[in-house]
Design a protein around this motif. Structure first.
Motif, PDB file in Angstrom:
ATOM      1  N   MET A 343     -22.910  29.953 -43.314  1.00 10.80           N
ATOM      2  CA  MET A 343     -22.087  28.826 -42.881  1.00 10.80           C
ATOM      3  C   MET A 343     -21.134  29.223 -41.758  1.00 10.80           C
ATOM      4  SD  MET A 343     -21.608  25.614 -43.415  1.00 10.80           S
ATOM      5  CE  MET A 343     -22.530  25.452 -44.949  1.00 10.80           C
ATOM      6  N   PHE A 344     -21.295  28.558 -40.592  1.00 15.28           N
ATOM      7  CA  PHE A 344     -20.535  28.881 -39.376  1.00 15.28           C
ATOM      8  C   PHE A 344     -20.520  30.379 -39.118  1.00 15.28           C
ATOM      9  CE2 PHE A 344     -16.194  28.794 -37.069  1.00 15.28           C
ATOM     10  CZ  PHE A 344     -16.817  28.751 -35.830  1.00 15.28           C
ATOM     11  N   SER A 345     -21.662  31.008 -39.382  1.00 14.78           N
ATOM     12  CA  SER A 345     -21.810  32.453 -39.139  1.00 14.78           C
ATOM     13  C   SER A 345     -20.662  33.254 -39.751  1.00 14.78           C
ATOM     14  CB  SER A 345     -21.915  32.729 -37.634  1.00 14.78           C
ATOM     15  OG  SER A 345     -23.100  32.181 -37.113  1.00 14.78           O
ATOM     16  N   LEU A 407     -19.394  43.835 -32.498  1.00  7.18           N
ATOM     17  CA  LEU A 407     -19.180  44.352 -33.843  1.00  7.18           C
ATOM     18  C   LEU A 407     -20.489  44.414 -34.612  1.00  7.18           C
ATOM     19  CD1 LEU A 407     -17.219  45.274 -36.074  1.00  7.18           C
ATOM     20  CD2 LEU A 407     -16.898  42.853 -36.662  1.00  7.18           C
ATOM     21  N   LEU A 408     -21.332  43.414 -34.470  1.00  2.34           N
ATOM     22  CA  LEU A 408     -22.630  43.411 -35.152  1.00  2.34           C
ATOM     23  C   LEU A 408     -23.470  44.622 -34.736  1.00  2.34           C
ATOM     24  CD1 LEU A 408     -23.406  39.602 -34.884  1.00  2.34           C
ATOM     25  CD2 LEU A 408     -23.327  40.890 -37.029  1.00  2.34           C
ATOM     26  N   LYS A 409     -23.481  44.920 -33.460  1.00  5.25           N
ATOM     27  CA  LYS A 409     -24.243  46.076 -32.974  1.00  5.25           C
ATOM     28  C   LYS A 409     -23.665  47.384 -33.508  1.00  5.25           C
ATOM     29  CE  LYS A 409     -25.657  43.764 -28.696  1.00  5.25           C
ATOM     30  NZ  LYS A 409     -25.521  43.718 -27.208  1.00  5.25           N
ATOM     31  N   GLN A 410     -22.348  47.470 -33.494  1.00  3.95           N
ATOM     32  CA  GLN A 410     -21.684  48.690 -33.986  1.00  3.95           C
ATOM     33  C   GLN A 410     -21.977  48.922 -35.463  1.00  3.95           C
ATOM     34  OE1 GLN A 410     -17.341  48.597 -33.780  1.00  3.95           O
ATOM     35  NE2 GLN A 410     -17.311  49.738 -35.702  1.00  3.95           N
ATOM     36  N   LEU A 411     -21.848  47.869 -36.282  1.00  6.90           N
ATOM     37  CA  LEU A 411     -22.038  48.024 -37.722  1.00  6.90           C
ATOM     38  C   LEU A 411     -23.497  48.241 -38.091  1.00  6.90           C
ATOM     39  CD1 LEU A 411     -19.524  45.403 -39.166  1.00  6.90           C
ATOM     40  CD2 LEU A 411     -19.314  47.899 -39.132  1.00  6.90           C
ATOM     41  N   ARG A 458     -14.684  41.969 -41.725  1.00 11.44           N
ATOM     42  CA  ARG A 458     -15.605  42.148 -40.603  1.00 11.44           C
ATOM     43  C   ARG A 458     -15.983  40.750 -40.136  1.00 11.44           C
ATOM     44  NH1 ARG A 458     -15.316  47.432 -38.881  1.00 11.44           N
ATOM     45  NH2 ARG A 458     -15.750  48.909 -40.579  1.00 11.44           N
ATOM     46  N   PHE A 459     -15.273  40.260 -39.151  1.00 10.99           N
ATOM     47  CA  PHE A 459     -15.354  38.855 -38.777  1.00 10.99           C
ATOM     48  C   PHE A 459     -16.716  38.533 -38.181  1.00 10.99           C
ATOM     49  CE2 PHE A 459     -14.324  35.132 -36.098  1.00 10.99           C
ATOM     50  CZ  PHE A 459     -13.748  34.326 -37.074  1.00 10.99           C
ATOM     51  N   GLY A 460     -17.412  37.597 -38.796  1.00 12.43           N
ATOM     52  CA  GLY A 460     -18.720  37.187 -38.319  1.00 12.43           C
ATOM     53  C   GLY A 460     -19.753  37.258 -39.422  1.00 12.43           C
ATOM     54  N   PRO A 461     -21.038  37.066 -39.103  1.00 10.58           N
ATOM     55  CA  PRO A 461     -22.101  37.014 -40.108  1.00 10.58           C
ATOM     56  C   PRO A 461     -22.491  38.415 -40.613  1.00 10.58           C
ATOM     57  CG  PRO A 461     -23.046  36.732 -37.932  1.00 10.58           C
ATOM     58  CD  PRO A 461     -21.545  36.803 -37.734  1.00 10.58           C
ATOM     59  N   ILE A 462     -21.589  38.997 -41.382  1.00 10.40           N
ATOM     60  CA  ILE A 462     -21.731  40.380 -41.844  1.00 10.40           C
ATOM     61  C   ILE A 462     -21.428  40.419 -43.335  1.00 10.40           C
ATOM     62  CG2 ILE A 462     -20.842  42.738 -41.637  1.00 10.40           C
ATOM     63  CD1 ILE A 462     -19.845  41.698 -38.745  1.00 10.40           C
ATOM     64  N   SER A 463     -22.304  41.025 -44.111  1.00 11.43           N
ATOM     65  CA  SER A 463     -22.050  41.176 -45.547  1.00 11.43           C
ATOM     66  C   SER A 463     -22.521  42.538 -46.015  1.00 11.43           C
ATOM     67  CB  SER A 463     -22.743  40.066 -46.347  1.00 11.43           C
ATOM     68  OG  SER A 463     -24.140  40.090 -46.136  1.00 11.43           O
ATOM     69  N   PHE A 464     -21.951  42.970 -47.125  1.00 11.81           N
ATOM     70  CA  PHE A 464     -22.251  44.283 -47.700  1.00 11.81           C
ATOM     71  C   PHE A 464     -22.642  44.108 -49.164  1.00 11.81           C
ATOM     72  CE2 PHE A 464     -19.038  44.834 -44.406  1.00 11.81           C
ATOM     73  CZ  PHE A 464     -19.608  45.803 -43.603  1.00 11.81           C
ATOM     74  N   ILE A 465     -23.720  44.747 -49.552  1.00 15.17           N
ATOM     75  CA  ILE A 465     -24.086  44.816 -50.963  1.00 15.17           C
ATOM     76  C   ILE A 465     -23.653  46.186 -51.465  1.00 15.17           C
ATOM     77  CG2 ILE A 465     -26.010  44.938 -52.582  1.00 15.17           C
ATOM     78  CD1 ILE A 465     -27.389  42.810 -50.957  1.00 15.17           C
ATOM     79  N   ILE A 466     -22.798  46.185 -52.471  1.00 16.62           N
ATOM     80  CA  ILE A 466     -22.162  47.423 -52.935  1.00 16.62           C
ATOM     81  C   ILE A 466     -22.633  47.727 -54.354  1.00 16.62           C
ATOM     82  CG2 ILE A 466     -19.945  48.530 -53.385  1.00 16.62           C
ATOM     83  CD1 ILE A 466     -18.925  46.172 -51.338  1.00 16.62           C
TER      84      ILE A 466
END
Length: 570
Positions: A343-345, A407-411, A458-466
């Motif tokens: 939603m809204f990236s 940021l997407l490229k860096q992460l 991490r602002f933007g379409p970024i998520s982490f599974i921990i």
């Protein structure tokens, strides 16, 4: 008809609406006076076309706003995330000291008028924004923030207006709780002393409201309403990337104020550029009495530490968390999570980011589904959205800033070294705007030891599974991260009522608003005006809440005068 009667009549004009708003705030039920989708707006096609024409009329020209101190020239460098072309709107730049002086002078008559007068005029602003400017505002938000047309209308249009009304309700109730006049008597020895006491509400002074890049109106309108309703003036410091929506809003405030006999300099617009920011200067200005800040964690922390003697209300950001422990319908959970992550990236302060899952997997009626399989299911559900351009355009919208692309490229590079990239981000072709700045979600699986990578927004379409040891470890990790680094929203999926109860306790102490086992068409992070409190002030994600009594009370103070009541002559 005298002016005083006209002022009071505005409150009467909007009294039915305001009473319904007060009832909604009391009962916390669903209510809005507005059409909640563009299609349901009266004569929507005509209104949309007029709004587009008005928006286009602003492009490649000078924005007219008749406020003082504009001899400093013009500025403006907004870029549409959809076309990647400059809007070409140039705004008059006002000198700060002149703005503060004008705002201070404008406050006298405003603060001396009645609570009903102020409330009525501000409700009139809301009405005019909706009836005359809502689609112009929608296009302005769309082409500065990157929100879709529908989200620009609903989230940054009518829902922002709802939040403004909500703030007016709490301001009105707070002020009306203070009696204006009282008689007091007490015996002192053989004598009785009787006194007449008068109480006055005195505004703190000039409020500075920072609007943010991704949702400029949603936070600014309640802040502006709270300050103005309590008698203060407001200087809006617009974000350089999203000036146009706030310039439109400020102009409507100024026009309505002037039409009803008040100095329009009660509401002014302050501008800067990314290269030459004025944020610290305006906060430390000696006439700044209130600061409303929405934006980055870094600058928000500086605001909280340096705003004194001004009182400050902040909303920054945090690590919004998800605990996925057990469910009776894993596919429904995955669909809801995927939609909300898209939603809204994920350019919303309430977007989930960190997903904590037991290493063994998620308990379902068919047994335990391994963590890796859960991650793949989520990736596939996200791809079903992002690989369909029409659906992606509606849900993902576009990316507001080039910084997010970087940021997407860096992460992605970092994720491949420190964990596993489950889903790579890539651009998609927007069906209407081929040059739009787009990116599909990035998903990275990490061990919980990699905290420095995921314990910040991490602002933007970024998520982490921990990966966590078990559900209790997941809860401990998630709530610790919220407590230490901030979090606005939290989401838990569990079929264990005892565990749910524990989650409610621990998230309450951590200060995150909790949603439990929600699936279906409503986005998980949808925040309803009049019902959902937004931010708690209990963790580093911000010190204020939309909207509660504390959001209002510091904006004015109470003074009194008293005198003996003389005995009446017989």
């Amino acid at each position: 008809m005298n002016k005083l009667y006209e002022f009071i009549d505005l409150f009467t004009k909007h009294q039915d609406l305001f009473q319904q708003a007060q009832q909604a705030c009391l009962e916390r039920h669903h209510w809005s006076p507005f059409a909640e989708s563009p299609a349901s707006y009266p004569d929507s096609e005509t209104a949309k076309q007029k709004g587009l024409e008005n928006f286009n009329s602003y492009l490649n020209g000078n924005f007219s706003i008749n406020q003082p101190g504009t001899a400093a020239g013009y500025l403006g460098n907004e870029i549409s995330p959809y076309t990647k072309q400059a809007l070409g709107v140039r705004y008059p730049l006002s000198e700060l000291d002149t703005l503060f002086k004008a705002a201070e002078q404008a406050m006298t008559a405003w603060s001396n008028t009645s609570i009903e007068t102020r409330t009525g005029i501000l409700l009139e602003v809301i009405e005019q924004l909706y009836k005359q400017h809502i689609f112009t505002l929608t296009y302005a938000v769309m082409h500065t923030t990157g929100q879709s047309f529908n989200m620009s209308y609903t989230g940054s249009g009518v829902n922002a207006l709802d939040r403004g009304i909500e703030a007016l309700v709490y301001a009105y109730q707070s002020m009306k709780s203070v009696t204006q006049k009282a008689y007091w008597s007490r015996s002192f020895g053989s004598s009785t002393i009787s006194m007449e006491k008068h109480y006055r509400l005195i505004p703190k002074g000039i409020s500075v409201c920072f609007s943010c890049a991704s949702f400029p109106t949603w936070n600014a309108l309640p802040s502006m309403m709270a300050s103005l309703a309590t008698g203060n003036a407001v200087i809006v410091k617009a974000h350089p990337a999203t000036i146009l929506p706030m310039a439109i809003v400020v102009n409507v405030f100024r026009q309505v104020l002037a039409e009803h006999g008040f100095n329009p300099d009660l509401v002014c617009l302050a501008l800067d550029t990314a290269e030459h920011p004025i944020g610290k200067d305006i906060i430390k200005h000696p006439k700044t009495a209130i600061v409303d800040f929405t934006g980055s964690v870094r600058f928000g922390k500086w605001v909280e530490e340096n705003a004194h003697p001004a009182i400050c209300y902040t909303e920054t950001a945090g690590c919004n968390t998800v605990i996925l422990a057990s469910t009776n319908d894993l596919d429904a959970v995955v669909r809801s999570l995927a939609t909300t992550l898209c939603m809204f990236s994920a350019q919303m302060c309430t977007s989930p980011q960190n997903i904590y899952i037991p290493k063994a997997g998620v308990q379902t009626p068919d047994g335990i589904v391994p963590l890796q399989e859960v991650a793949q299911k989520l990736a596939i559900a996200i791809q079903a959205i992002s690989q369909n351009p029409k659906r992606a355009a509606m849900i993902l919208s576009v990316i507001q800033s080039d910084d997010t692309i970087s940021l997407l490229k860096q992460l992605s590079e970092e994720g491949n070294k420190r964990g596993t990239v489950i889903l790579e981000s890539q651009s998609y072709l927007h069906p209407e705007y081929p040059h739009a700045r787009t990116a599909t979600p990035l998903m990275i699986q990490l061990e919980k030891t990699e905290r420095d990578m995921y314990t910040q927004e991490r602002f933007g379409p970024i998520s982490f599974i921990i990966a966590c040891e078990d559900e209790n470890d997941a809860l401990e990790q998630a709530t610790t991260d919220v407590h230490e680094f901030g979090g606005l929203t939290a989401f838990v999926y569990s079929q264990d009522e005892a565990f749910i109860h524990l989650c409610e306790q621990k998230y309450a102490r951590a200060g995150a608003q909790l949603t439990i086992n929600l699936t279906g068409p409503m986005p998980l992070n949808f925040a309803a005006a009049y019902s959902d409190y937004h931010v708690t002030g209990l963790n580093p994600a911000g010190n204020a809440s939309l909207t509660d009594a504390s959001f209002i009370a510091g904006r004015y103070r109470i003074t009194q005068s008293r005198r003996p009541v003389m005995p009446s002559a017989n």
